[in-house]
Write an enzyme that holds these catalytic residues in place. Structure first.
Site, PDB file in Angstrom:
ATOM      1  N   MET A 181       0.851  -1.197   0.000  1.00 44.29           N
ATOM      2  CA  MET A 181       0.000   0.000   0.000  1.00 44.29           C
ATOM      3  C   MET A 181       0.885   1.245   0.000  1.00 44.29           C
ATOM      4  SD  MET A 181      -3.469  -0.935   1.999  1.00 44.29           S
ATOM      5  CE  MET A 181      -2.932  -0.691   3.672  1.00 44.29           C
ATOM      6  N   ASN A 218       4.166   3.863   0.901  1.00 43.80           N
ATOM      7  CA  ASN A 218       4.911   4.349   2.074  1.00 43.80           C
ATOM      8  C   ASN A 218       5.987   3.309   2.439  1.00 43.80           C
ATOM      9  OD1 ASN A 218       4.654   5.046   5.518  1.00 43.80           O
ATOM     10  ND2 ASN A 218       5.319   6.483   3.985  1.00 43.80           N
ATOM     11  N   HIS A 263       9.579  -3.566   3.181  1.00 44.74           N
ATOM     12  CA  HIS A 263       9.060  -3.809   1.824  1.00 44.74           C
ATOM     13  C   HIS A 263      10.218  -4.111   0.866  1.00 44.74           C
ATOM     14  CE1 HIS A 263       5.761  -1.005   3.309  1.00 44.74           C
ATOM     15  NE2 HIS A 263       5.073  -2.044   2.901  1.00 44.74           N
TER      16      HIS A 263
HETATM   17  O1  PAF Z   1      -0.136  -5.759   3.627  1.00 45.92           O
HETATM   18  C1  PAF Z   1      -0.569  -4.855   2.883  1.00 45.92           C
HETATM   19  O2  PAF Z   1       0.094  -3.839   2.652  1.00 45.92           O
HETATM   20  C2  PAF Z   1      -1.960  -4.998   2.284  1.00 45.92           C
HETATM   21  O3  PAF Z   1      -2.820  -5.647   3.148  1.00 45.92           O
HETATM   22  C3  PAF Z   1      -1.946  -5.665   0.909  1.00 45.92           C
HETATM   23  C4  PAF Z   1      -1.476  -7.101   0.985  1.00 45.92           C
HETATM   24  C5  PAF Z   1      -1.070  -4.880  -0.050  1.00 45.92           C
HETATM   25  C6  PAF Z   1      -3.375  -5.679   0.327  1.00 45.92           C
HETATM   26  O4  PAF Z   1      -3.878  -4.406   0.187  1.00 45.92           O
END
Ligand code: PAF
Length: 291
Positions: free
Chosen positions: A26, A28, A33
């Site tokens: 999502m 940010n 990540h």
């Molecule tokens: O973990 C997240 O950032 C969200 O839940 C995801 C998997 C991108 C789904 O919107």
């Protein structure tokens, strides 16, 4: 990095890829990540990240509108890990009409822990993830998707959905990235005020203390009763430090059910984890630790 916004553009960009490796986010983006992206880049023949703040997984009182959107920094971060394709659909690209067909997450797995505090959350996650999977992997014989263990229950829900729908996608788990004091990296950490940030690692420290105490448990002690007492103790200590605790819970890694002592069946030492969710001021944090 190729940036695309529509499903048609994405499929065009992926036309020569046989086995994409995908990390949905999502935005940010933080080190956590990026480590998922690095993991993904070792798996397939094309690395895809998505950035989409999914309205369907937010409850009305939650932070959909204020969720941090940091487009430029996110693009730079993805470039730095050599992501091949960024799929950044606008809301009308992914939901051109109200999304009336939805995935209902496994009610047993999805109603406990996070699900009991955020009803409908996992349905929203599954719906968007299935749609993203379809956008990325349609027509591909095989693919990979990496999800962080930080959101452990989400990982289990997605694993189960992928298996039940027989999707030809391997779901991989990425380790939780932590700050210098142990705080699990999360996009929502940015909501913490300076004074709260100083206290925030207490959540991790209590999970660590619980997992270390578990290692000293002797074979003849009843595990289930010990876990309940340890959960209660950690909850009390965190509450005394000013946290509003939603849960501290020891569960089996495999199905997130409580550990049960069955006759003559000792609980394997490496089969459990402790999960927690608690609020510090206005910020709700979650964390977990396998042991
Ligand atoms: O973990 C997240 O950032 C969200 O839940 C995801 C998997 C991108 C789904 O919107």
């Amino acid at each position: 990095m190729h940036i695309v916004h529509t499903i048609a553009e994405l499929r065009q960009a992926l036309s020569t890829a046989a086995q994409p490796a995908f990390v949905p986010t999502m935005g940010n983006l933080h080190r956590g990540h990026l480590s998922l992206l690095k993991q993904a880049s070792t798996l397939g023949d094309c690395t895809v990240a998505s950035i989409f703040v999914n309205r369907l997984q937010f409850l009305p009182h939650e932070d959909f509108d204020s969720y941090p959107r940091t487009w430029r920094a996110d693009c730079d971060a993805l470039e730095s890990v050599h992501c091949d394709i960024l799929f950044a659909p606008r809301e009308h690209d992914l939901y051109p009409e109200p999304q009336r067909y939805k995935v209902m997450a496994d009610p047993v797995l999805a109603s406990k822990l996070e699900g009991s505090f955020r009803p409908g959350f996992f349905d929203g996650v599954c719906t968007v993830v299935l749609k993203l999977f379809n956008a990325v992997f349609a027509g591909k014989p095989k693919g990979f998707a990496v999800f962080g263990k930080k959101d452990y229950q989400q990982l289990k829900v997605i694993e189960a959905m992928t298996k039940q729908f027989a999707l030809p996608i391997d779901i991989l788990a990425g380790e939780t990235a932590r700050d210098h004091d142990g705080l699990a990296l999360s996009s929502r950490n940015g909501y913490l005020r300076a004074q709260e940030r100083l206290k925030a690692a207490a959540l991790y420290k209590h999970l660590l203390a619980l997992s270390q105490a578990y290692q000293t448990l002797s074979g003849d002690q009843p595990v289930a009763a010990w876990c309940l007492a340890a959960e209660h103790d950690a909850t009390r200590r965190l509450s005394e430090l000013g946290w509003q605790v939603d849960y501290v819970s020891v569960r089996r890694r495999v199905d997130l059910e409580p550990p049960i002592d069955s006759q003559g069946q000792p609980i394997a030492k490496d089969s459990l984890l402790v999960l927690a969710a608690a609020k510090l001021g206005q910020t709700r944090l979650i964390d977990n630790l396998e042991f």
